[in-house]
Design an enzyme around this catalytic site. Structure first.
Site, PDB file in Angstrom:
ATOM      1  N   LEU A   9       0.813  -1.226   0.000  1.00  0.00           N
ATOM      2  CA  LEU A   9       0.000   0.000   0.000  1.00  0.00           C
ATOM      3  C   LEU A   9       0.842   1.269   0.000  1.00  0.00           C
ATOM      4  CD1 LEU A   9      -1.675  -2.021   2.371  1.00  0.00           C
ATOM      5  CD2 LEU A   9      -3.348  -0.316   1.718  1.00  0.00           C
ATOM      6  N   GLU A  62       2.878   7.586  -2.507  1.00  0.00           N
ATOM      7  CA  GLU A  62       2.465   8.988  -2.444  1.00  0.00           C
ATOM      8  C   GLU A  62       1.037   8.969  -2.965  1.00  0.00           C
ATOM      9  OE1 GLU A  62       3.836  11.639  -1.231  1.00  0.00           O
ATOM     10  OE2 GLU A  62       5.746  10.706  -0.703  1.00  0.00           O
ATOM     11  N   THR A  81      -5.855   2.088  -7.338  1.00  0.00           N
ATOM     12  CA  THR A  81      -6.929   3.075  -7.328  1.00  0.00           C
ATOM     13  C   THR A  81      -7.788   3.023  -8.586  1.00  0.00           C
ATOM     14  OG1 THR A  81      -7.319   5.471  -7.397  1.00  0.00           O
ATOM     15  CG2 THR A  81      -5.212   4.724  -8.244  1.00  0.00           C
ATOM     16  N   ASP A  82      -9.023   3.461  -8.473  1.00  0.00           N
ATOM     17  CA  ASP A  82      -9.887   3.548  -9.660  1.00  0.00           C
ATOM     18  C   ASP A  82      -9.453   4.681 -10.591  1.00  0.00           C
ATOM     19  OD1 ASP A  82     -10.689   5.706  -8.111  1.00  0.00           O
ATOM     20  OD2 ASP A  82     -12.835   5.247  -8.168  1.00  0.00           O
ATOM     21  N   GLU A  83      -8.582   5.588 -10.097  1.00  0.00           N
ATOM     22  CA  GLU A  83      -8.183   6.737 -10.929  1.00  0.00           C
ATOM     23  C   GLU A  83      -7.382   6.316 -12.152  1.00  0.00           C
ATOM     24  OE1 GLU A  83      -6.749  10.179  -8.912  1.00  0.00           O
ATOM     25  OE2 GLU A  83      -8.176   9.957  -7.271  1.00  0.00           O
ATOM     26  N   TYR A 113      -0.354  11.472 -10.298  1.00  0.00           N
ATOM     27  CA  TYR A 113      -0.616  10.404  -9.315  1.00  0.00           C
ATOM     28  C   TYR A 113      -1.188   9.163 -10.006  1.00  0.00           C
ATOM     29  CZ  TYR A 113      -3.381   7.648  -5.998  1.00  0.00           C
ATOM     30  OH  TYR A 113      -3.945   6.611  -5.298  1.00  0.00           O
ATOM     31  N   LYS A 172       0.302   5.314 -10.530  1.00  0.00           N
ATOM     32  CA  LYS A 172      -0.361   4.084 -10.048  1.00  0.00           C
ATOM     33  C   LYS A 172      -0.657   3.153 -11.226  1.00  0.00           C
ATOM     34  CE  LYS A 172      -1.574   3.185  -6.369  1.00  0.00           C
ATOM     35  NZ  LYS A 172      -0.924   2.565  -5.173  1.00  0.00           N
ATOM     36  N   ASN A 206     -19.300  16.691  -4.964  1.00  0.00           N
ATOM     37  CA  ASN A 206     -18.533  17.248  -3.838  1.00  0.00           C
ATOM     38  C   ASN A 206     -19.347  18.259  -3.039  1.00  0.00           C
ATOM     39  OD1 ASN A 206     -16.298  15.761  -4.578  1.00  0.00           O
ATOM     40  ND2 ASN A 206     -15.357  17.413  -5.765  1.00  0.00           N
ATOM     41  N   HIS A 238      -8.754  18.136 -13.437  1.00  0.00           N
ATOM     42  CA  HIS A 238      -9.658  17.539 -12.436  1.00  0.00           C
ATOM     43  C   HIS A 238     -10.613  16.511 -13.077  1.00  0.00           C
ATOM     44  CE1 HIS A 238     -12.309  18.672  -8.694  1.00  0.00           C
ATOM     45  NE2 HIS A 238     -12.005  17.389  -8.742  1.00  0.00           N
TER      46      HIS A 238
HETATM   47  P1  NAD Z   1      -1.489   7.578   2.806  1.00  0.00           P
HETATM   48  O1  NAD Z   1      -0.844   8.697   2.060  1.00  0.00           O
HETATM   49  O2  NAD Z   1      -2.393   7.879   3.946  1.00  0.00           O
HETATM   50  O3  NAD Z   1      -0.357   6.586   3.365  1.00  0.00           O
HETATM   51  C1  NAD Z   1       0.734   6.190   2.606  1.00  0.00           C
HETATM   52  C2  NAD Z   1       1.714   5.487   3.537  1.00  0.00           C
HETATM   53  O4  NAD Z   1       2.852   5.064   2.753  1.00  0.00           O
HETATM   54  C3  NAD Z   1       2.264   6.390   4.646  1.00  0.00           C
HETATM   55  O5  NAD Z   1       2.278   5.694   5.867  1.00  0.00           O
HETATM   56  C4  NAD Z   1       3.686   6.693   4.199  1.00  0.00           C
HETATM   57  O6  NAD Z   1       4.577   6.942   5.261  1.00  0.00           O
HETATM   58  C5  NAD Z   1       4.038   5.431   3.422  1.00  0.00           C
HETATM   59  N1  NAD Z   1       5.088   5.661   2.418  1.00  0.00           N
HETATM   60  C6  NAD Z   1       5.101   6.621   1.454  1.00  0.00           C
HETATM   61  N2  NAD Z   1       6.231   6.539   0.730  1.00  0.00           N
HETATM   62  C7  NAD Z   1       6.943   5.486   1.235  1.00  0.00           C
HETATM   63  C8  NAD Z   1       8.187   4.891   0.907  1.00  0.00           C
HETATM   64  N3  NAD Z   1       8.937   5.360  -0.097  1.00  0.00           N
HETATM   65  N4  NAD Z   1       8.591   3.822   1.617  1.00  0.00           N
HETATM   66  C9  NAD Z   1       7.844   3.327   2.631  1.00  0.00           C
HETATM   67  N5  NAD Z   1       6.676   3.865   2.996  1.00  0.00           N
HETATM   68  C10 NAD Z   1       6.217   4.935   2.309  1.00  0.00           C
HETATM   69  O7  NAD Z   1      -2.227   6.721   1.690  1.00  0.00           O
HETATM   70  P2  NAD Z   1      -3.637   5.970   1.744  1.00  0.00           P
HETATM   71  O8  NAD Z   1      -4.704   6.924   1.407  1.00  0.00           O
HETATM   72  O9  NAD Z   1      -3.707   5.179   2.981  1.00  0.00           O
HETATM   73  O10 NAD Z   1      -3.464   4.998   0.478  1.00  0.00           O
HETATM   74  C11 NAD Z   1      -2.826   3.728   0.617  1.00  0.00           C
HETATM   75  C12 NAD Z   1      -2.794   3.033  -0.723  1.00  0.00           C
HETATM   76  O11 NAD Z   1      -4.113   2.849  -1.220  1.00  0.00           O
HETATM   77  C13 NAD Z   1      -2.054   3.837  -1.810  1.00  0.00           C
HETATM   78  O12 NAD Z   1      -1.337   2.929  -2.600  1.00  0.00           O
HETATM   79  C14 NAD Z   1      -3.178   4.487  -2.610  1.00  0.00           C
HETATM   80  O13 NAD Z   1      -2.770   4.689  -3.949  1.00  0.00           O
HETATM   81  C15 NAD Z   1      -4.268   3.454  -2.501  1.00  0.00           C
HETATM   82  N6  NAD Z   1      -5.649   3.965  -2.563  1.00  0.00           N
HETATM   83  C16 NAD Z   1      -6.049   5.005  -1.769  1.00  0.00           C
HETATM   84  C17 NAD Z   1      -7.389   5.416  -1.808  1.00  0.00           C
HETATM   85  C18 NAD Z   1      -7.901   6.537  -0.923  1.00  0.00           C
HETATM   86  O14 NAD Z   1      -9.069   6.922  -1.036  1.00  0.00           O
HETATM   87  N7  NAD Z   1      -7.110   7.085  -0.012  1.00  0.00           N
HETATM   88  C19 NAD Z   1      -8.291   4.783  -2.661  1.00  0.00           C
HETATM   89  C20 NAD Z   1      -7.823   3.731  -3.477  1.00  0.00           C
HETATM   90  C21 NAD Z   1      -6.505   3.318  -3.410  1.00  0.00           C
HETATM   91  O1  DAU Z   2     -10.489   7.468  -6.222  1.00  0.00           O
HETATM   92  C1  DAU Z   2      -9.502   6.993  -5.364  1.00  0.00           C
HETATM   93  C2  DAU Z   2      -8.571   8.126  -4.980  1.00  0.00           C
HETATM   94  O2  DAU Z   2      -9.299   8.974  -4.109  1.00  0.00           O
HETATM   95  C3  DAU Z   2      -7.279   7.642  -4.324  1.00  0.00           C
HETATM   96  O3  DAU Z   2      -6.547   6.883  -5.235  1.00  0.00           O
HETATM   97  C4  DAU Z   2      -6.438   8.844  -3.863  1.00  0.00           C
HETATM   98  O4  DAU Z   2      -5.282   8.382  -3.156  1.00  0.00           O
HETATM   99  C5  DAU Z   2      -7.293   9.674  -2.921  1.00  0.00           C
HETATM  100  O5  DAU Z   2      -6.579  10.832  -2.541  1.00  0.00           O
HETATM  101  C6  DAU Z   2      -8.601  10.086  -3.611  1.00  0.00           C
HETATM  102  O6  DAU Z   2      -8.353  11.029  -4.693  1.00  0.00           O
HETATM  103  P1  DAU Z   2      -9.253  12.344  -4.909  1.00  0.00           P
HETATM  104  O7  DAU Z   2      -8.472  13.318  -5.649  1.00  0.00           O
HETATM  105  O8  DAU Z   2     -10.602  11.990  -5.424  1.00  0.00           O
HETATM  106  O9  DAU Z   2      -9.447  12.778  -3.346  1.00  0.00           O
HETATM  107  P2  DAU Z   2      -9.410  14.211  -2.620  1.00  0.00           P
HETATM  108  O10 DAU Z   2      -9.843  13.992  -1.216  1.00  0.00           O
HETATM  109  O11 DAU Z   2      -8.127  14.925  -2.841  1.00  0.00           O
HETATM  110  O12 DAU Z   2     -10.545  15.022  -3.389  1.00  0.00           O
HETATM  111  C7  DAU Z   2     -11.879  14.550  -3.454  1.00  0.00           C
HETATM  112  C8  DAU Z   2     -12.678  15.528  -4.328  1.00  0.00           C
HETATM  113  O13 DAU Z   2     -12.791  16.789  -3.632  1.00  0.00           O
HETATM  114  C9  DAU Z   2     -12.002  15.855  -5.645  1.00  0.00           C
HETATM  115  O14 DAU Z   2     -12.999  16.023  -6.653  1.00  0.00           O
HETATM  116  C10 DAU Z   2     -11.316  17.200  -5.393  1.00  0.00           C
HETATM  117  C11 DAU Z   2     -12.216  17.864  -4.382  1.00  0.00           C
HETATM  118  N1  DAU Z   2     -11.556  18.771  -3.385  1.00  0.00           N
HETATM  119  C12 DAU Z   2     -10.497  18.263  -2.692  1.00  0.00           C
HETATM  120  C13 DAU Z   2      -9.832  19.032  -1.751  1.00  0.00           C
HETATM  121  C14 DAU Z   2      -8.654  18.495  -0.988  1.00  0.00           C
HETATM  122  C15 DAU Z   2     -12.022  20.044  -3.167  1.00  0.00           C
HETATM  123  O15 DAU Z   2     -13.011  20.505  -3.786  1.00  0.00           O
HETATM  124  N2  DAU Z   2     -11.379  20.824  -2.237  1.00  0.00           N
HETATM  125  C16 DAU Z   2     -10.293  20.376  -1.524  1.00  0.00           C
HETATM  126  O16 DAU Z   2      -9.739  21.149  -0.708  1.00  0.00           O
END
Ligand code: NAD
Ligand code: DAU
Length: 349
Positions: free
Chosen positions: A83, A86, A130-132, A155, A159, A254, A289
């Site tokens: 997981l 960045e 991710t779905d992105e 990003y 991925k 949003n 976006h």
């Molecule tokens: P996050 O940013 O909260 O956490 C990332 C973690 O990875 C942190 O603990 C960080 O310290 C660690 N990390 C970063 N770079 C590193 C490195 N070089 N070596 C070791 N550790 C490192 O991320 P998250 O939101 O928990 O997402 C986790 C995974 O799930 C990611 O791969 C992301 O792409 C994927 N994902 C996230 C979402 C979402 O909505 N947040 C949705 C779908 C998939």
């Molecule tokens: O779809 C999965 C992804 O969802 C993950 O892979 C990413 O790691 C995770 O960060 C997330 O990406 P988004 O870009 O969708 O999430 P974020 O929370 O940054 O933004 C959600 C929506 O809200 C997006 O349309 C941008 C908008 N937004 C976000 C921020 C931070 C705002 O309008 N204002 C804001 O300040």
């Protein structure tokens, strides 16, 4: 003999929920949480399992080839749930190379280490994605596992690239791999650069709520614990070489989500109805976006029997309560570097 399972990025938002679930539910595993503790990693997220005998934390960077090879060679690694990444789209727009470094280079270093020293006959390499990677949808349709990749941000490009490497290692070297692509997660312990915790933090502190563009972009929200249960299902029951889409079937514009948050927080903070909504401020849009994401999760539901356990109203309320009850956590992560990040991202937007 316990099976040694590496979870990378286990100190982050989703990773900490996955680590907790596997440590608590699988005493036959020894979980090694490998995390370099970037700004997004926080050991506070795992305080409750710190002393468990089947859990170990290792501060290490997945881009450090020697450290990774040494770890895999010395510890008889059964499987990897990867997981570490960045994860924030806005940061990828200002700093794409960091995303190539960790998400692409780091993933290939792990694949090589697992291929050379891991238990490729019995274990597996699981990439959490991710779905992105599928790009953006218009008003209709949903992403399927067969939807062509079309990433739009640095990003999602990073991925997508790492997904391709993982699949290529399956085709080329028959590495046992599995990939899942999930929609937006919400829940406790999420770093407040992401929409929901950022808005909660700002509402609490009476600060403007920065809505990108017109606020009409659509995201599909899944409770983080349900993503963790899906990861558990894919890791244990998913077929090698396959991809599984994970989603909440829960689409929100949003602006509607932010207004709902304002309404709930007005009640919880004893404010007059409409007070928090006045903080909404429309700001310049995110570059490139993506308009809409939506997941068709039929494959994981029918093949692996997974489905979300909570409805959105309940999950959202639990989430909001967690941030209200964990002032100290929120204050700690929003002090220091967060202040300059916030200034750079929002002050001159
Ligand atoms: P996050 O940013 O909260 O956490 C990332 C973690 O990875 C942190 O603990 C960080 O310290 C660690 N990390 C970063 N770079 C590193 C490195 N070089 N070596 C070791 N550790 C490192 O991320 P998250 O939101 O928990 O997402 C986790 C995974 O799930 C990611 O791969 C992301 O792409 C994927 N994902 C996230 C979402 C979402 O909505 N947040 C949705 C779908 C998939
Ligand atoms: O779809 C999965 C992804 O969802 C993950 O892979 C990413 O790691 C995770 O960060 C997330 O990406 P988004 O870009 O969708 O999430 P974020 O929370 O940054 O933004 C959600 C929506 O809200 C997006 O349309 C941008 C908008 N937004 C976000 C921020 C931070 C705002 O309008 N204002 C804001 O300040």
């Amino acid at each position: 003999m316990k099976k040694n399972i590496i979870i990378t990025g286990g100190a982050g938002f989703i990773g900490s929920h996955v680590v907790r679930r596997l440590v608590n539910n699988y005493p036959e595993y020894h979980i090694i949480n490998v995390d370099s503790l970037t700004y997004a990693g926080n050991l506070e997220n795992l305080k409750d399992i710190e002393g468990k005998s089947n859990y170990e934390f290792l501060k290490a960077d997945i881009t450090d080839i020697i450290a990774m090879n040494t770890l895999f060679e010395s510890r008889n690694i059964h499987s990897v749930i990867h997981l570490a990444a960045e994860s924030h789209v806005d940061r990828s727009i200002t700093n794409p190379l960091d995303f190539v470094q960790t998400n692409v280079f780091g993933t290939v270093i792990l694949l090589n280490a697992f291929k050379a020293f891991g238990d490729v006959d019995n274990g597996r390499f699981y990439h959490v994605s991710t779905d992105e990677v599928y790009g953006a949808l218009g008003d209709d349709g949903k992403f399927l596992e067969t939807t062509p990749y079309s990433p739009n941000s640095p990003y999602s490009a990073s991925k997508a690239s790492s997904d391709h490497f993982v699949r290529a290692y399956h085709e080329t070297y028959q590495l046992p791999i599995v990939i899942s692509n999930c929609s937006n997660n919400y829940g406790s312990h999420q770093f407040p650069e992401k929409l929901i915790p950022l808005m909660i933090h700002n509402i609490k502190n009476n600060k403007p709520l920065p809505v990108y563009g017109k606020g009409e972009n659509v995201r599909d929200w899944l409770w983080v614990n349900d993503h963790a249960s899906a990861i558990d299902a894919v890791f244990h029951k998913g077929r090698n070489g396959e991809t599984y889409n994970i989603g909440g079937n829960n689409e929100w514009r949003n602006i509607d989500l932010i207004k709902k948050l304002c309404e709930i927080l007005d009640i919880k903070l004893n404010r007059e109805n409409g007070t928090s909504e006045k903080l909404i401020t429309y700001v310049n849009d995110r570059k490139g976006h993506d308009f809409r994401y939506a997941i068709d999760a039929t494959k994981i539901e029918s093949e692996l029997g997974w489905s979300p356990s909570v409805n959105f109203a309940d999950g959202f309320e639990k989430t909001i309560d967690w941030y209200l009850e964990n002032d100290e956590w929120l204050n700690n992560v929003t002090s220091g570097n967060y202040q300059s990040y916030y200034k750079d991202m929002y002050e001159v937007r």
